[in-house]
Design a protein around this motif. Sequence first.
Motif, PDB file in Angstrom:
ATOM      1  N   GLY A 207     -35.675  33.112  -6.407  1.00 18.93           N
ATOM      2  CA  GLY A 207     -35.492  34.335  -6.901  1.00 18.93           C
ATOM      3  C   GLY A 207     -36.303  34.831  -8.439  1.00 18.93           C
ATOM      4  N   THR A 208     -37.057  33.741  -8.727  1.00 17.20           N
ATOM      5  CA  THR A 208     -37.639  33.831  -9.874  1.00 17.20           C
ATOM      6  C   THR A 208     -39.318  34.009  -9.671  1.00 17.20           C
ATOM      7  OG1 THR A 208     -36.103  33.226 -11.589  1.00 17.20           O
ATOM      8  CG2 THR A 208     -38.439  33.156 -12.252  1.00 17.20           C
ATOM      9  N   LEU A 209     -39.763  32.764  -9.002  1.00 16.35           N
ATOM     10  CA  LEU A 209     -41.142  32.670  -8.734  1.00 16.35           C
ATOM     11  C   LEU A 209     -41.267  32.972  -7.448  1.00 16.35           C
ATOM     12  CD1 LEU A 209     -41.984  29.176 -10.466  1.00 16.35           C
ATOM     13  CD2 LEU A 209     -42.740  31.430 -11.063  1.00 16.35           C
ATOM     14  N   VAL A 210     -40.287  32.792  -6.336  1.00 17.05           N
ATOM     15  CA  VAL A 210     -40.243  33.035  -4.915  1.00 17.05           C
ATOM     16  C   VAL A 210     -39.338  33.786  -4.367  1.00 17.05           C
ATOM     17  CG1 VAL A 210     -41.923  30.870  -4.560  1.00 17.05           C
ATOM     18  CG2 VAL A 210     -39.310  30.696  -4.399  1.00 17.05           C
ATOM     19  N   ASP A 211     -39.349  34.802  -3.435  1.00 17.42           N
ATOM     20  CA  ASP A 211     -38.366  35.647  -2.966  1.00 17.42           C
ATOM     21  C   ASP A 211     -37.432  34.693  -2.071  1.00 17.42           C
ATOM     22  OD1 ASP A 211     -38.980  37.815  -4.222  1.00 17.42           O
ATOM     23  OD2 ASP A 211     -40.700  38.437  -2.665  1.00 17.42           O
TER      24      ASP A 211
ATOM     25  N   ALA B  45     -29.709  27.479 -19.221  1.00 17.57           N
ATOM     26  CA  ALA B  45     -31.066  27.144 -19.859  1.00 17.57           C
ATOM     27  C   ALA B  45     -31.210  28.368 -20.923  1.00 17.57           C
ATOM     28  CB  ALA B  45     -32.088  27.471 -18.894  1.00 17.57           C
ATOM     29  N   PHE B  46     -30.855  29.367 -20.734  1.00 16.98           N
ATOM     30  CA  PHE B  46     -30.974  30.577 -21.536  1.00 16.98           C
ATOM     31  C   PHE B  46     -30.382  30.124 -22.932  1.00 16.98           C
ATOM     32  CE2 PHE B  46     -31.030  34.226 -18.369  1.00 16.98           C
ATOM     33  CZ  PHE B  46     -32.334  33.752 -17.818  1.00 16.98           C
ATOM     34  N   GLY B  47     -28.870  29.526 -22.849  1.00 18.41           N
ATOM     35  CA  GLY B  47     -28.367  29.496 -24.175  1.00 18.41           C
ATOM     36  C   GLY B  47     -29.136  28.075 -24.672  1.00 18.41           C
ATOM     37  N   ALA B  48     -29.692  27.064 -24.043  1.00 18.79           N
ATOM     38  CA  ALA B  48     -30.395  25.988 -24.779  1.00 18.79           C
ATOM     39  C   ALA B  48     -31.528  26.412 -25.441  1.00 18.79           C
ATOM     40  CB  ALA B  48     -30.653  24.969 -23.828  1.00 18.79           C
ATOM     41  N   VAL B  49     -32.440  27.433 -24.918  1.00 16.31           N
ATOM     42  CA  VAL B  49     -33.600  27.715 -25.601  1.00 16.31           C
ATOM     43  C   VAL B  49     -33.139  28.707 -26.776  1.00 16.31           C
ATOM     44  CG1 VAL B  49     -35.018  27.770 -23.492  1.00 16.31           C
ATOM     45  CG2 VAL B  49     -34.069  29.719 -24.099  1.00 16.31           C
ATOM     46  N   ALA B  50     -32.187  29.462 -26.667  1.00 16.56           N
ATOM     47  CA  ALA B  50     -31.733  30.101 -27.769  1.00 16.56           C
ATOM     48  C   ALA B  50     -31.381  29.066 -29.059  1.00 16.56           C
ATOM     49  CB  ALA B  50     -30.602  30.876 -27.582  1.00 16.56           C
ATOM     50  N   ALA B  51     -30.457  28.291 -28.615  1.00 16.49           N
ATOM     51  CA  ALA B  51     -30.270  27.384 -29.843  1.00 16.49           C
ATOM     52  C   ALA B  51     -31.334  26.470 -30.462  1.00 16.49           C
ATOM     53  CB  ALA B  51     -29.194  26.269 -29.097  1.00 16.49           C
ATOM     54  N   LEU B  52     -32.606  26.469 -29.587  1.00 13.38           N
ATOM     55  CA  LEU B  52     -33.893  25.781 -30.270  1.00 13.38           C
ATOM     56  C   LEU B  52     -34.675  26.913 -30.715  1.00 13.38           C
ATOM     57  CD1 LEU B  52     -34.344  23.503 -26.762  1.00 13.38           C
ATOM     58  CD2 LEU B  52     -33.861  22.717 -29.326  1.00 13.38           C
ATOM     59  N   GLY B  53     -34.112  28.184 -30.984  1.00  6.64           N
ATOM     60  CA  GLY B  53     -34.988  29.240 -31.578  1.00  6.64           C
ATOM     61  C   GLY B  53     -36.098  29.882 -30.431  1.00  6.64           C
ATOM     62  N   GLY B  54     -35.783  29.853 -29.023  1.00  5.51           N
ATOM     63  CA  GLY B  54     -36.514  30.402 -28.060  1.00  5.51           C
ATOM     64  C   GLY B  54     -35.952  31.607 -27.527  1.00  5.51           C
ATOM     65  N   GLN B  55     -36.682  32.004 -26.522  1.00  7.94           N
ATOM     66  CA  GLN B  55     -36.295  33.476 -25.876  1.00  7.94           C
ATOM     67  C   GLN B  55     -36.122  33.149 -24.324  1.00  7.94           C
ATOM     68  OE1 GLN B  55     -35.932  35.829 -27.723  1.00  7.94           O
ATOM     69  NE2 GLN B  55     -37.062  35.475 -29.455  1.00  7.94           N
ATOM     70  N   SER B  56     -35.350  34.185 -23.730  1.00  2.45           N
ATOM     71  CA  SER B  56     -34.836  33.855 -22.358  1.00  2.45           C
ATOM     72  C   SER B  56     -35.424  35.179 -21.794  1.00  2.45           C
ATOM     73  CB  SER B  56     -33.552  33.703 -22.108  1.00  2.45           C
ATOM     74  OG  SER B  56     -33.318  32.609 -22.722  1.00  2.45           O
ATOM     75  N   VAL B  57     -35.908  35.327 -20.363  1.00  2.00           N
ATOM     76  CA  VAL B  57     -35.952  36.391 -19.697  1.00  2.00           C
ATOM     77  C   VAL B  57     -35.035  36.189 -18.420  1.00  2.00           C
ATOM     78  CG1 VAL B  57     -37.872  37.627 -18.432  1.00  2.00           C
ATOM     79  CG2 VAL B  57     -38.333  35.968 -20.401  1.00  2.00           C
ATOM     80  N   LEU B  58     -34.305  37.469 -18.055  1.00  2.00           N
ATOM     81  CA  LEU B  58     -33.601  37.580 -16.928  1.00  2.00           C
ATOM     82  C   LEU B  58     -34.821  38.204 -15.988  1.00  2.00           C
ATOM     83  CD1 LEU B  58     -30.897  37.828 -15.407  1.00  2.00           C
ATOM     84  CD2 LEU B  58     -30.700  40.091 -16.221  1.00  2.00           C
ATOM     85  N   VAL B  59     -34.644  37.644 -14.516  1.00  2.00           N
ATOM     86  CA  VAL B  59     -35.379  38.192 -13.415  1.00  2.00           C
ATOM     87  C   VAL B  59     -34.162  38.966 -12.656  1.00  2.00           C
ATOM     88  CG1 VAL B  59     -36.867  37.830 -11.491  1.00  2.00           C
ATOM     89  CG2 VAL B  59     -36.873  36.232 -13.648  1.00  2.00           C
ATOM     90  N   GLY B  60     -34.673  40.124 -12.252  1.00  2.00           N
ATOM     91  CA  GLY B  60     -33.916  40.833 -11.392  1.00  2.00           C
ATOM     92  C   GLY B  60     -33.116  42.170 -11.775  1.00  2.00           C
ATOM     93  N   ALA B  61     -32.038  42.636 -10.955  1.00  2.00           N
ATOM     94  CA  ALA B  61     -31.377  43.479 -11.346  1.00  2.00           C
ATOM     95  C   ALA B  61     -30.690  43.426 -12.628  1.00  2.00           C
ATOM     96  CB  ALA B  61     -30.423  44.080 -10.242  1.00  2.00           C
ATOM     97  N   PRO B  62     -30.284  44.286 -13.590  1.00  2.00           N
ATOM     98  CA  PRO B  62     -29.380  44.200 -14.707  1.00  2.00           C
ATOM     99  C   PRO B  62     -27.870  43.719 -14.418  1.00  2.00           C
ATOM    100  CG  PRO B  62     -30.392  46.466 -14.655  1.00  2.00           C
ATOM    101  CD  PRO B  62     -30.661  45.834 -13.258  1.00  2.00           C
TER     102      PRO B  62
END
Length: 248
Positions: A29-33, A206-223
């Motif tokens: 759903g992110t790299l492959v359909d 994973a999004f929460g973990a990168v945020a805590a480390l000062g990083g960013q996250s990217v949602l793939v797909g429909a809102p």
Amino acid sequence: MLQQADSKLLAPPPPIGVRRHALFLDLDGTLVDFAAHPEQVIASEELRLLLANLSREMNGAIALITGRTIASADAVLNGALIHVAGIHGAERRVLGAPSVNASISAALEHARALIANGALQVDVEDKGLALAFHYRRKPEFADATRRAAAEIAHRHGLSVLEGKMVVELTLGQQTKADAVRDFMAAPPFADREPIAVGDDITDEDAFGAVAALGGQSVLVGAPRETIARFRLADTQSVFDWLKSGLAS
Ligand SMILES: O=P(O)(O)OC[C@H]1O[C@H](O[C@H]2O[C@H](CO)[C@@H](O)[C@H](O)[C@H]2O)[C@H](O)[C@@H](O)[C@@H]1O
């Protein structure tokens, strides 16, 4: 506590900095359909080459963090990425985690009994440290699958994880957040700014973990509700974003 953003308003992510960023990528759903069955999915040669080349440019700072087993992910990507965490963070290539668990084996026997008497109609994926009950080929059995999964989980002391047309039984001990934190604790990831990219609910860990480390996250797909700051519409958009990073 992180605020949930309205993903309709989320912009595409900024360009990848090959010397600055570390990437944590989801697979299905992110790299492959999606396909009817997990074994039908094979990444294109173009995607495999892109990942291998980008990994080289980033000094290896790309990890795949997938719900699949590492062996299954390797088969899809033909080993294009060295750093892989499998089964939603429960399996690590470097840690040599055990690949079977007695509770999961007992749950598998239980599921097979329900399948034999027609109470469960799914494709079962045995991951050793987790079981996935896929109902993509029989979506009308979604509720029956959830009920059976809850019964099996209760009997064998397992956790239930809902995914896309799949209900999984896990040991409930590690998540994709643990995998991100472990990768970020050592080279070549340490000292880089993490970006996590994924489509599913388990990717929010994973999004929460990168945020805590000062990083960013990217949602793939429909809102949908998410803590990600950025969004890409589909796997093709992810491919294009990764490719533009290679050109940077
Ligand atoms: O974390 P991911 O890499 O996104 O893995 C999540 C699950 O992906 C696979 O199932 C999904 O993809 C299948 C193939 O396209 C599809 O048939 C299924 O409906 C999807 O849920 C994989 O089989 C699971 O083990 C992963 O947990």
